[in-house]
Scaffold this motif. Structure first.
Motif, short mmCIF file in Angstrom:
data_model
loop_
_atom_site.label_atom_id
_atom_site.label_comp_id
_atom_site.label_asym_id
_atom_site.label_seq_id
_atom_site.Cartn_x
_atom_site.Cartn_y
_atom_site.Cartn_z
N ASP A 1 5.60 -0.75 11.76
CA ASP A 1 5.70 -0.90 10.32
C ASP A 1 6.95 -1.67 9.93
OD1 ASP A 1 3.33 0.27 9.44
OD2 ASP A 1 4.17 2.30 9.61
N VAL B 1 1.45 1.23 16.45
CA VAL B 1 1.61 0.76 15.07
C VAL B 1 3.08 0.46 14.82
CG1 VAL B 1 1.37 1.36 12.62
CG2 VAL B 1 -0.40 2.05 14.26
N ASP C 1 -0.74 -3.93 13.96
CA ASP C 1 -1.60 -3.03 14.74
C ASP C 1 -1.75 -3.66 16.13
OD1 ASP C 1 -3.52 -1.44 15.87
OD2 ASP C 1 -5.03 -1.73 14.29
N ALA D 1 -3.68 2.35 5.95
CA ALA D 1 -3.33 0.97 6.26
C ALA D 1 -2.79 0.27 5.02
CB ALA D 1 -4.54 0.22 6.79
N VAL E 1 -2.02 -6.30 7.10
CA VAL E 1 -1.96 -5.82 8.47
C VAL E 1 -2.37 -6.94 9.41
CG1 VAL E 1 -2.79 -4.14 10.16
CG2 VAL E 1 -2.48 -3.46 7.77
N THR F 1 -3.64 -7.58 13.12
CA THR F 1 -4.22 -6.86 14.24
C THR F 1 -4.18 -7.76 15.47
OG1 THR F 1 -5.67 -5.68 12.72
CG2 THR F 1 -6.20 -5.55 15.06
N PRO G 1 -7.61 3.83 15.76
CA PRO G 1 -6.42 3.12 15.28
C PRO G 1 -6.44 2.93 13.78
CG PRO G 1 -7.91 1.60 16.35
CD PRO G 1 -8.46 2.98 16.60
N ASN H 1 -3.63 1.90 20.79
CA ASN H 1 -2.78 0.98 20.02
C ASN H 1 -1.42 1.59 19.73
OD1 ASN H 1 -3.58 2.87 18.02
ND2 ASN H 1 -3.26 1.33 16.41
N ARG I 1 -2.94 -3.59 19.57
CA ARG I 1 -3.99 -2.91 20.32
C ARG I 1 -3.99 -3.33 21.80
NH1 ARG I 1 -9.21 -2.79 16.17
NH2 ARG I 1 -8.03 -2.06 14.33
N ARG J 1 2.49 -4.43 8.42
CA ARG J 1 2.19 -3.64 9.60
C ARG J 1 1.61 -4.53 10.69
NH1 ARG J 1 -0.93 2.03 9.08
NH2 ARG J 1 1.23 2.61 8.60
#
Length: 566
Positions: free
Chosen positions: A234, A232, A258, A59, A63, A65, A54, A230, A260, A256
């Motif tokens: 944006d 993504v 992420d 990146a 971000v 996560t 991922p 994952n 998962r 972003r």
């Protein structure tokens, strides 16, 4: 000012922040295949990375996560797990406020005709889809047509008995014509199943493409899907039409997300503690207080609609006999099992029709079957199950009182739910039921396993919604001329369906609630479904993550206002 049928705002769904307070068998549009992303031409598609790493993408500096427990077959569809994802990408006509009132979003306001059969929505001017298509009246009409044609199965079953058609009066005005009054229409449209997609994408891309990577007007675009790992999302930098429930207007704060997929709850929690994740979904009950004590922010949403409940298959023995259904209900001390596993986090729910966070809730239906093993014994004796095998199982004419109870582990039922089911199994066996639990994986659930009348005796599941109108979705007899497969008790009754339809079209809130309660009490009296626990949507977040909230109709995470700061 919005002019809509009289409706009282819901009681605020409870959610909790760290340390300050402590105290969630669906229709599904399934699809599969490789993810594609819209190029400059929305009719074209470019393959997206399928790397298992991922971190393979470049990146941005900001971000978030996030660890989620389930990977859906695609992003947009009729399942709540899809709604959590699609809500980041697709906006809706209206949103549900923190007080339970319907608020503007893509629509600035709306009104209803005197005969309650025409709803008129007036649209904002500035929103556009990420492919450059304007969010105009024809786009809304195309989406309504898509829902009614079955493009989203859950949207269809909410609307198809009431919505006749939609018409673009001008670029900014949409009329929706009804066959019968439907005062909860706007409220139901706040659910993420009713996210608005680009009409160009609907017309030029395959159903699989639109399901897997929908094109919306939301604050994020889906740019990458590494299957099994994952997704993504944006940021869309020109986004500036968030609903009133947002803390700020303008683009999302994070560049972003992420998103998962981690099925193991222990692994999710460990990754949060290790700083590998900024937030997780579906917190185990025994970890709730621990995470709060450690300084993590927690959010809990008690999802309205149908709770986690057990339905009896009324089409085959032994539960074709009402007395046996009632005996099973009396054999269970459901509250003690839920309290033991739930650690004060998971609420017990006795009502098998709707949960306590739902308007029109009937406490009488919830209280219908208290733990009473003596009454269970009496009913089984009366039903002819008077003999016992060597292991204590009741028998009749040489047949054991055998019950097959499948459940979708890791999908409809999480680890806490599985522990609750196992506790109920032991209690039922003490009265003389021989209960075989059959856990089956998410892949089989997605393929429709254990949904037919010859495949089970008991079924457990939920269906989130905002109001008791979910009764119509579940207990109606037909959908599009076919038997309603969401009626997991296979109980088809004209009087019950007529009662629910009358409630759906009643504009006075008190009268509507009374009718919904009457329907719930009928379902309880017939022992068609018994409640077990309220379905929750729970989150835990790092102290570094700020602005995370839960959407007010389904409880999914909302990342528009979220950001990382030490």
């Amino acid at each position: 000012m919005t002019d809509s049928p009289p409706h009282r705002p819901h009681a605020l769904r409870p959610f909790a922040l760290a340390v300050t307070a402590a105290v969630s068998t669906l229709a599904l549009t399934a699809c599969g295949g490789a993810l594609v992303t819209a190029a400059a031409d929305p009719g074209a598609a470019a393959p997206v990375s399928t790397s298992a790493d991922p971190g393979a993408s470049t990146a941005p500096t900001d971000v978030i996560t996030y660890g989620h427990q389930q990977e859906p077959p695609c992003v947009h569809g009729g399942w709540i797990e899809q709604g959590y994802l699609s809500h980041q990408v697709l906006d809706a006509l209206v949103s549900l406020g923190d007080d339970g009132a319907v608020e503007p979003w893509l629509a600035t306001d709306w009104d209803v005709s005197d005969d309650d059969l025409t709803w008129t929505f007036h649209l904002r001017e500035e929103p556009t889809f990420s492919d450059g298509t304007p969010v105009d009246a024809q786009a809304i009409v195309d989406n309504v047509d898509y829902w009614l044609e079955g493009g989203n199965s859950t949207a269809k079953v909410w609307l198809d008995d009431y919505v006749e058609d939609a018409t673009a009066v001008d670029d900014r005005t949409v009329e929706i014509a009804l066959s019968d009054p439907y005062p909860l229409l706007a409220e139901n449209l706040t659910q993420p199943y009713f996210g608005i997609q680009s009409p160009t994408a609907l017309a030029t891309r395959s159903a699989e493409e639109n399901c897997t990577s929908p094109i919306g007007s939301g604050p994020f675009t889906l740019t990458e899907w590494n299957r099994g790992t994952n997704i993504v999302l944006d940021r869309r930098d020109d986004y500036d039409w968030a609903p009133a429930t947002a803390a700020t207007q303008g683009p999302a704060k994070a560049e972003r997300i992420d998103w998962r997929f981690l099925a193991d709850p222990t692994a999710r929690t460990a990754a949060l503690r290790a700083g590998e994740l900024d937030a997780i979904y579906d917190v185990q009950a025994f970890e709730w207080e621990n995470l709060q004590d450690e300084g993590y922010e927690t959010h809990l949403f008690n999802t309205p609609g149908r709770p986690q409940q057990i339905s009896f298959n009324t089409t085959r023995a032994p539960f074709d006999d009402k007395r046996v259904r009632q005996a099973f209900a009396y054999s269970l001390d459901r509250e003690s099992v839920v309290d033991s596993v739930g650690k004060g986090v998971i609420p017990y729910e006795g009502n098998g029709s709707v949960g306590q966070a739902t308007d029109g809730y009937s406490q009488a239906a919830a209280d219908r079957y208290s733990f009473d093993p003596d009454e269970a014994d009496r009913l089984l004796d009366d039903a002819g199950w008077t003999q016992r095998a060597a292991d204590g199982t009741r028998t009749k004419d040489g047949e054991r009182l055998h019950i097959e109870f499948p459940y979708a582990g890791g999908r409809t039922i999480n680890q806490d739910g599985a522990a609750i089911i196992q506790g109920l199994q032991q209690q039922a066996e003490a009265v003389g039921f021989d209960v075989t639990l059959i856990p089956f994986p998410p892949s089989e659930a997605a393929a429709g396993a254990y949904t037919g009348p010859d495949e089970y005796d008991l079924s457990i599941g939920y269906w989130t919604s905002i109001n008791a109108g979910i009764l119509h979705v579940i207990w109606r007899q037909e959908v599009g001329g076919e038997p309603n497969t969401s009626n997991s008790a296979f109980y088809f009754d004209d009087e019950l369906e007529s009662l629910i339809r009358e409630a759906n079209s009643t504009t006075d809130p008190a009268e509507q609630d009374a009718l919904y309660q009457q329907a719930q009490e009928t379902i309880a009296d017939e022992a068609l479904s018994i409640g077990v626990y309220d379905r929750l949507s729970t989150l835990a977040a790092s102290p570094r993550l700020h602005g995370l909230r839960q959407e007010n109709s389904q409880g999914g995470p909302v990342f528009h206002d979220a950001y990382i700061a030490d």
